[in-house]
Scaffold this motif. Structure first.
Motif, PDB file in Angstrom:
ATOM      1  N   ASP A 306       0.781  -1.101  -0.101  1.00  0.00           N
ATOM      2  CA  ASP A 306       0.074  -0.082  -0.063  1.00  0.00           C
ATOM      3  C   ASP A 306       0.933   1.184  -0.182  1.00  0.00           C
ATOM      4  OD1 ASP A 306      -2.228   1.626   0.035  1.00  0.00           O
ATOM      5  OD2 ASP A 306      -3.022   0.870   2.021  1.00  0.00           O
ATOM      6  N   TYR A 307       0.334   2.499  -0.212  1.00  0.00           N
ATOM      7  CA  TYR A 307       1.051   3.650  -0.197  1.00  0.00           C
ATOM      8  C   TYR A 307       0.374   4.704   0.585  1.00  0.00           C
ATOM      9  CZ  TYR A 307       2.559   1.395  -4.463  1.00  0.00           C
ATOM     10  OH  TYR A 307       2.991   0.395  -5.274  1.00  0.00           O
ATOM     11  N   ALA A 308       1.162   5.531   1.139  1.00  0.00           N
ATOM     12  CA  ALA A 308       0.773   6.802   2.045  1.00  0.00           C
ATOM     13  C   ALA A 308       0.079   7.814   0.955  1.00  0.00           C
ATOM     14  CB  ALA A 308       1.844   7.344   2.678  1.00  0.00           C
ATOM     15  N   PRO A 309      -0.872   8.455   1.406  1.00  0.00           N
ATOM     16  CA  PRO A 309      -1.517   9.291   0.636  1.00  0.00           C
ATOM     17  C   PRO A 309      -0.749  10.288  -0.260  1.00  0.00           C
ATOM     18  CG  PRO A 309      -2.679   9.115   2.704  1.00  0.00           C
ATOM     19  CD  PRO A 309      -1.157   8.593   3.036  1.00  0.00           C
ATOM     20  N   ASP A 310       0.461  10.622   0.196  1.00  0.00           N
ATOM     21  CA  ASP A 310       1.152  11.551  -0.665  1.00  0.00           C
ATOM     22  C   ASP A 310       2.254  10.709  -1.609  1.00  0.00           C
ATOM     23  OD1 ASP A 310       2.956  10.693   1.248  1.00  0.00           O
ATOM     24  OD2 ASP A 310       3.975  12.481   1.602  1.00  0.00           O
ATOM     25  N   VAL A 311       2.228   9.454  -1.752  1.00  0.00           N
ATOM     26  CA  VAL A 311       3.119   8.849  -2.384  1.00  0.00           C
ATOM     27  C   VAL A 311       2.469   8.381  -3.655  1.00  0.00           C
ATOM     28  CG1 VAL A 311       4.684   6.654  -2.532  1.00  0.00           C
ATOM     29  CG2 VAL A 311       4.560   8.147  -0.586  1.00  0.00           C
ATOM     30  N   GLN A 312       2.933   8.422  -5.086  1.00  0.00           N
ATOM     31  CA  GLN A 312       2.474   7.806  -6.162  1.00  0.00           C
ATOM     32  C   GLN A 312       2.687   6.243  -6.136  1.00  0.00           C
ATOM     33  OE1 GLN A 312       2.955   9.827  -9.900  1.00  0.00           O
ATOM     34  NE2 GLN A 312       4.053  11.584  -8.907  1.00  0.00           N
ATOM     35  N   GLY A 313       1.881   5.482  -6.394  1.00  0.00           N
ATOM     36  CA  GLY A 313       2.054   4.213  -6.487  1.00  0.00           C
ATOM     37  C   GLY A 313       2.960   3.814  -7.243  1.00  0.00           C
ATOM     38  N   SER A 314       2.353   3.385  -8.791  1.00  0.00           N
ATOM     39  CA  SER A 314       3.204   3.298  -9.810  1.00  0.00           C
ATOM     40  C   SER A 314       4.141   1.833  -9.789  1.00  0.00           C
ATOM     41  CB  SER A 314       4.084   4.438 -10.206  1.00  0.00           C
ATOM     42  OG  SER A 314       3.476   5.676 -10.383  1.00  0.00           O
ATOM     43  N   ALA A 315       3.539   0.912  -9.020  1.00  0.00           N
ATOM     44  CA  ALA A 315       4.307  -0.391  -8.767  1.00  0.00           C
ATOM     45  C   ALA A 315       4.489  -0.982 -10.180  1.00  0.00           C
ATOM     46  CB  ALA A 315       3.446  -1.281  -8.054  1.00  0.00           C
ATOM     47  N   HIS A 316       5.920  -0.897 -10.745  1.00  0.00           N
ATOM     48  CA  HIS A 316       6.031  -1.378 -12.081  1.00  0.00           C
ATOM     49  C   HIS A 316       6.423  -2.778 -12.237  1.00  0.00           C
ATOM     50  CE1 HIS A 316       9.160  -1.530 -15.553  1.00  0.00           C
ATOM     51  NE2 HIS A 316       8.236  -0.545 -16.057  1.00  0.00           N
ATOM     52  N   SER A 317       7.508  -3.320 -11.362  1.00  0.00           N
ATOM     53  CA  SER A 317       7.890  -4.574 -11.385  1.00  0.00           C
ATOM     54  C   SER A 317       8.449  -5.003  -9.998  1.00  0.00           C
ATOM     55  CB  SER A 317       8.994  -4.712 -12.376  1.00  0.00           C
ATOM     56  OG  SER A 317       8.705  -4.136 -13.882  1.00  0.00           O
ATOM     57  N   ALA A 318       8.530  -6.340 -10.121  1.00  0.00           N
ATOM     58  CA  ALA A 318       8.898  -7.008  -8.668  1.00  0.00           C
ATOM     59  C   ALA A 318       9.976  -8.042  -8.833  1.00  0.00           C
ATOM     60  CB  ALA A 318       7.908  -7.753  -8.325  1.00  0.00           C
TER      61      ALA A 318
END
Length: 454
Positions: A306-318
């Motif tokens: 998950d992400y904090a409200p001020d962080v863009q997610g953009s989960a790209h690769s793992a």
């Protein structure tokens, strides 16, 4: 070191499906963006000539081999994968795509030899990702390659997306086996992974915007049984609506998240652990989704980052480390000054996922590139793809080159090296035996070998 990379803003606009504008920027503005960025030939000429460093800690560049031209057409590279002494390079969109996958014999890492080209038979497409595994089923025995296929323009009546399956048991003579074809409305399969579970092969296919363009008829993730590569069979699709935080009126792209923001949601990448028991789906602002696929016919959702409200997610690769207990999540943030969010390009997050229902963030890893926000929108400063080899994390970082970090203590990653040759623009990285392979979009295959004198 505080380098600036003044890259022309058109870098972002090289993928132009129908409904996408050619001057678009990134994934999280649907209809204003192509599915991937990188650079076409004009953009590569505009990337500044950085004074390079051809070493990565105690690794040295030993080869830089361009792709062969066919019929006078020059293609650029996408991802790279190593298997049994051969390097497999996908290709991007330069000069109309259709570059297929290139196979390099790595018998002499200082002199890679391009020996074959395959998966280039579908007009108007590009082949970004390739994974190769040894397979032994009643229907097929040998080396199986899965190749992603994406349309450059969905209005092209001859193009179609999905993934191809090839027999590469003889790397000099690849043979086509089958094609998993998607709905024509969907651009195609972007990143994929081929895993073998208890002797049975499955493809994990990330199909961005499938849910959106088909109005829910197809999903952004599919698990496909390829035991018979001539007849791939879809056995599971993931629907984000099963999550309590995603409402039933989710439209396949725009998510009204609990933090009050409207966030983009689509599956960019998919991969599995070594045994094929766990799937990791990079679902952009929905985070990295963890699925239990130990029984592929009874898939279970386990958890997500998950992400904090001020962080863009953009989960790209793992990628996974520490026997699958540690998750590496790269986030491709292209716009560091997006209103309502922190000022930063994409950086890496590291999680403890021993309890996949509750991923615990251990640390963030930031290079000196991600805070160079004064240059405005550019892909040059964001992280791209991760690979883990032992206790070392390797990151492709576009114009920033390759970054190495020691993750012996995942809570305290330490940068140990940066490989940044002049004019480089790195898409992918892989590690095999005693060398590192890197795909330099404008310059072909780069090979780094350990310097044992150090």
């Amino acid at each position: 070191m505080n380098k600036k990379f003044l890259v022309n803003s058109t870098l972002a606009g090289i993928m132009t499906f129908s409904l996408f504008t050619p001057t678009a920027f990134a994934h999280d503005m649907l209809d204003d963006v192509g599915i991937e960025k990188g650079a076409h030939e004009a953009d590569l000429n505009e990337i500044p000539k950085i004074e390079g460093n051809k070493s990565l800690s105690n690794w040295k560049e030993v080869a830089a081999t361009p792709l062969k031209e066919y019929d006078g057409v020059e293609n650029n590279t996408a991802d790279v994968y190593s298997h049994k002494g051969y390097a497999y390079l996908g290709t991007h969109t330069q000069n109309g795509g259709e570059g297929g996958v290139r196979i390099f014999d790595m018998k002499d890492p200082k002199n890679p030899e391009e020996i074959a080209k395959f998966a280039d038979d579908i007009p108007g497409t590009w082949q970004e990702k390739v994974i190769v595994k040894s397979v032994n089923t009643p229907e097929f025995k040998g080396e199986l390659a899965a190749v992603s296929v994406q349309q450059l323009n969905r209005n092209n009546p001859d193009s179609k997306g999905g993934f191809l399956l090839y027999d590469v048991s003889d790397p000099h003579n690849p043979e086509k086996l089958g094609f998993w074809e998607m709905d024509k409305r969907v651009p195609g399969t972007h990143e994929l992974y081929l895993t073998v579970q208890n002797g049975k092969p499955f493809v994990l296919s990330a199909n961005p915007y499938a849910d959106y363009y088909t109005h829910g008829e197809s999903k952004d993730f599919a698990l496909v049984d390829v035991s018979d590569p001539k007849q791939p069979e879809t056995i599971y699709e993931f629907d984000p609506r099963i999550l309590p935080e995603v409402s039933d009126d989710f439209n396949g792209y725009h998510w009204d998240s609990p933090d009050g923001k409207t966030r983009p949601v689509f599956n960019h990448s998919a991969m599995s652990d070594t045994n094929g028991d766990k799937a990791l789906l990079s679902f952009w602002d929905l985070g990295t989704i963890i699925l239990d696929i130990s029984d592929p016919y009874n898939v279970k959702y386990e958890g997500r980052t998950d992400y904090a409200p001020d962080v863009q997610g953009s989960a790209h690769s793992a990628a996974l480390a520490k026997g699958g207990n540690v998750l590496i999540e790269t986030r491709e943030v292209y716009n560091p000054t997006k209103e309502g969010y922190e000022e930063s390009y994409g950086y890496t997050r590291i999680f403890d996922i021993k309890d996949p229902a509750n991923p615990k963030e251990l640390s963030t890893f930031k290079t000196d590139l991600v805070d160079n926000v004064e240059d405005g929108i550019t892909f040059a400063n964001t992280v791209h793809d991760p690979k883990v080899h032992g206790n070392t994390l390797y990151l492709s970082h576009y114009a920033g080159g390759l970054i190495a970090a020691d993750i012996t203590d995942p809570a305290n990653p330490v940068q140990t090296g940066q490989y940044q040759p002049e004019g480089a623009y790195f898409w992918g990285v892989d590690v095999d035996r005693n060398y590192i392979l890197a795909s330099d979009m404008g310059n072909g295959l780069k090979v780094l070998q350990k310097n044992n004198s150090k």
